[in-house]
Design an enzyme around this catalytic site. Structure first.
Site: not given
Ligand code: NAP
Length: 479
Positions: A152, A251, A285, A459
């Site tokens: 994102n 995060e 997020c 962070e």
């Molecule tokens: P996600 O599905 O959890 O993926 C995040 C990262 O983790 C991607 O690079 C993804 O790669 C990787 N990943 C997924 N499964 C994995 C596994 N089994 N092993 C290792 N890596 C793995 O999240 P997203 O849909 O990309 O992002 C949205 C989420 O991020 C939301 O929940 C949002 O709230 C959160 N977010 C939090 C913050 C914060 O600072 N708190 C900031 C931004 C976003 P793949 O897609 O290839 O699986």
């Protein structure tokens, strides 16, 4: 964009995946493939790990000023290339160009901030209470890190981790999301140009995250995981970190309450709602997920918010005048559609939006729902789209209880003109960050992070570098 690297970045060199695999990157506004990047497997990850481990000791010994200068130069190069990087981000992720330019500035600022922190790593010394021993405290880099980022904020989520890791003297492997690998690869090119030694940063793009990451976390050579993403994946990775007792910063997801009291300035509240809801098309997020509005002002707030949301222009992020780009992909849009359908089926009124447009691209219109049933699924799911769900409340205790009634605790937004109430309610909210009469909290100089299942650690800010440092205590007898 033709010059953007598409290979893996390992040991300072651009290389193909060992098995030659590639993965496509598409433009969510058109569905067209814009690039193919190397698709790493476990062997490539191992090579990246070797490079990071090999570079660690020497990198830890570099002068803090040298690390600081590299970050400072990279900050300047990023700003010089704002337009190029913004176009790249819009192409792979969809956000409107103006927002992408804003993210470039935000991302660059993490490098400037941590270039300043690199030279302020302090230990301590003193005589212990028994008077017989001295204590010398020094701070050391934690060691080779694995950084995992979501799609994102493709550039800023990278710099928010790489900046403090470089400042602290850690080497690292960055694994960006497969939807948005190009921004991370461009960033690696910039850091190389800024003088980052080979092996300090390695970038592994992959569609096989599970296979690539698990051996790294369980292997014992990676000493730190810094992850930004969903709570579900964060939980899984925490379990994988347990074997080798890897330090973590997490995060994770949010479910932000946005509370409008009866004494709020409604102009400020509507302005704040537009930012808290619509930054990044709602794919943040920090996005306001649940709007709790005092019953006495709910109708007017809803009407004014719907008017503003309805006036936004939806379209490809590269087009002039567009406010709202496409969502990241078909799955992301289908989730938003399902959440809205569920809320409507439970009695919510659609004040504006709510209908998926025809045609290519993953577009969804800005939507406001009023009289949302608290049992609706979007109350305990991150909407991650341009949908504002309004519920009403009658008193302060009730709204605090409902705002806290969630496993997440990243951020909350409060709108009130009463100072006592603002402080009292902020203190009672179970969140890591509060926006008071503002819809934006993110700033590189402030500690960003959540409580409960929104994560561990912070962070940015003065404390951001601590996540990448360990203490060493040296005991010396007083002679
Ligand atoms: P996600 O599905 O959890 O993926 C995040 C990262 O983790 C991607 O690079 C993804 O790669 C990787 N990943 C997924 N499964 C994995 C596994 N089994 N092993 C290792 N890596 C793995 O999240 P997203 O849909 O990309 O992002 C949205 C989420 O991020 C939301 O929940 C949002 O709230 C959160 N977010 C939090 C913050 C914060 O600072 N708190 C900031 C931004 C976003 P793949 O897609 O290839 O699986």
């Amino acid at each position: 964009m033709t010059d953007t690297p598409t290979q893996l970045f390992i040991g300072g060199a651009w290389v193909d995946a060992v098995d030659g695999a590639t993965l496509p990157v598409d433009d969510p506004a058109t569905g067209e493939i814009i690039a193919h990047v190397a698709d790493a497997g476990p062997k490539d990850a191992r090579l990246a790990e070797d490079a990071a481990v090999q570079a660690q000791q020497e990198w830890a010994r570099t002068a803090p000023r040298a690390r600081s200068e590299i970050l400072r130069r990279a900050h300047e190069i990023i700003l010089e290339r704002t337009d190029e990087l913004a176009h790249l981000m819009t192409a792979e992720m969809g956000k409107p160009l103006a927002e992408a330019r804003g993210e470039v500035a935000y991302a660059a600022e993490f490098f400037r901030w941590f270039s300043e922190e690199a030279v302020r790593i302090e230990g301590g010394a003193g005589i212990l209470p028994d008077g017989r021993n001295r204590m010398v405290l020094s701070r050391r880099p934690v060691g080779p890190c694995l950084l995992i980022t979501p799609w994102n904020f493709p550039l800023a989520m990278g710099t928010r981790k790489i900046g403090p890791a470089i400042a602290a003297g850690c080497t690292m492997i960055l694994k960006p999301a497969p939807q948005t690998p190009l921004s991370s690869l461009a960033l690696a090119g910039i850091l190389k140009e800024a003088g980052l030694p080979d092996g300090v940063l390695n970038v592994v793009t992959t569609s096989r995250a599970g296979e690539v990451v698990e051996p790294l976390l369980r292997g014992g050579r990676i000493r730190k995981l810094s992850f930004t993403g969903s709570t579900a994946v964060g939980r899984l990775l925490l379990a994988q970190c347990a074997d080798a007792v890897v330090r973590t910063s997490m995060e994770l997801g949010g479910n932000a309450p946005f509370v409008v009291f009866e004494d709020a300035d409604l102009d400020k509240a509507v302005d704040g709602a537009m930012v808290a809801k619509m930054r990044n098309m709602g794919e943040a997020c920090t996005a306001a997920n649940r709007f709790f509005v005092h019953r006495s002002v709910a109708e007017e707030f809803g009407r004014r918010l719907a008017e503003r949301m309805g006036s936004l222009v939806v379209g490809p992020g590269t087009r002039d005048g567009v406010d709202v780009g496409p969502l990241i992909d078909a799955n992301g849009r289908a989730k938003v559609e399902e959440l809205v359908a569920d809320a409507v089926q439970r009695g919510a009124e659609v004040l504006v939006g709510g209908r998926t447009p025809q045609g290519p691209g993953c577009f969804y219109p800005p939507t406001v729902l009023a009289d949302v049933d608290p049992e609706s699924r979007l109350m305990d799911t991150e909407i991650f789209g341009p949908v504002a769900a309004i519920l009403t409340f009658d008193d302060e205790d009730e709204v605090v209880r409902r705002a806290n009634d969630t496993p997440w605790g990243l951020v909350g937004y409060l709108f009130t003109e009463g100072l006592d109430r603002a402080l009292r309610v902020s203190e009672r909210l179970e969140v890591g960050m509060v926006g008071l009469n503002t819809g934006l909290v993110s700033n590189p100089a402030a500690p960003f992070g959540g409580v409960k299942q929104s994560g561990l650690g912070r962070e940015g800010g003065r404390v951001g570098i601590d996540e990448f440092l360990e203490y060493q205590y040296l005991a010396v007898p007083v002679s």
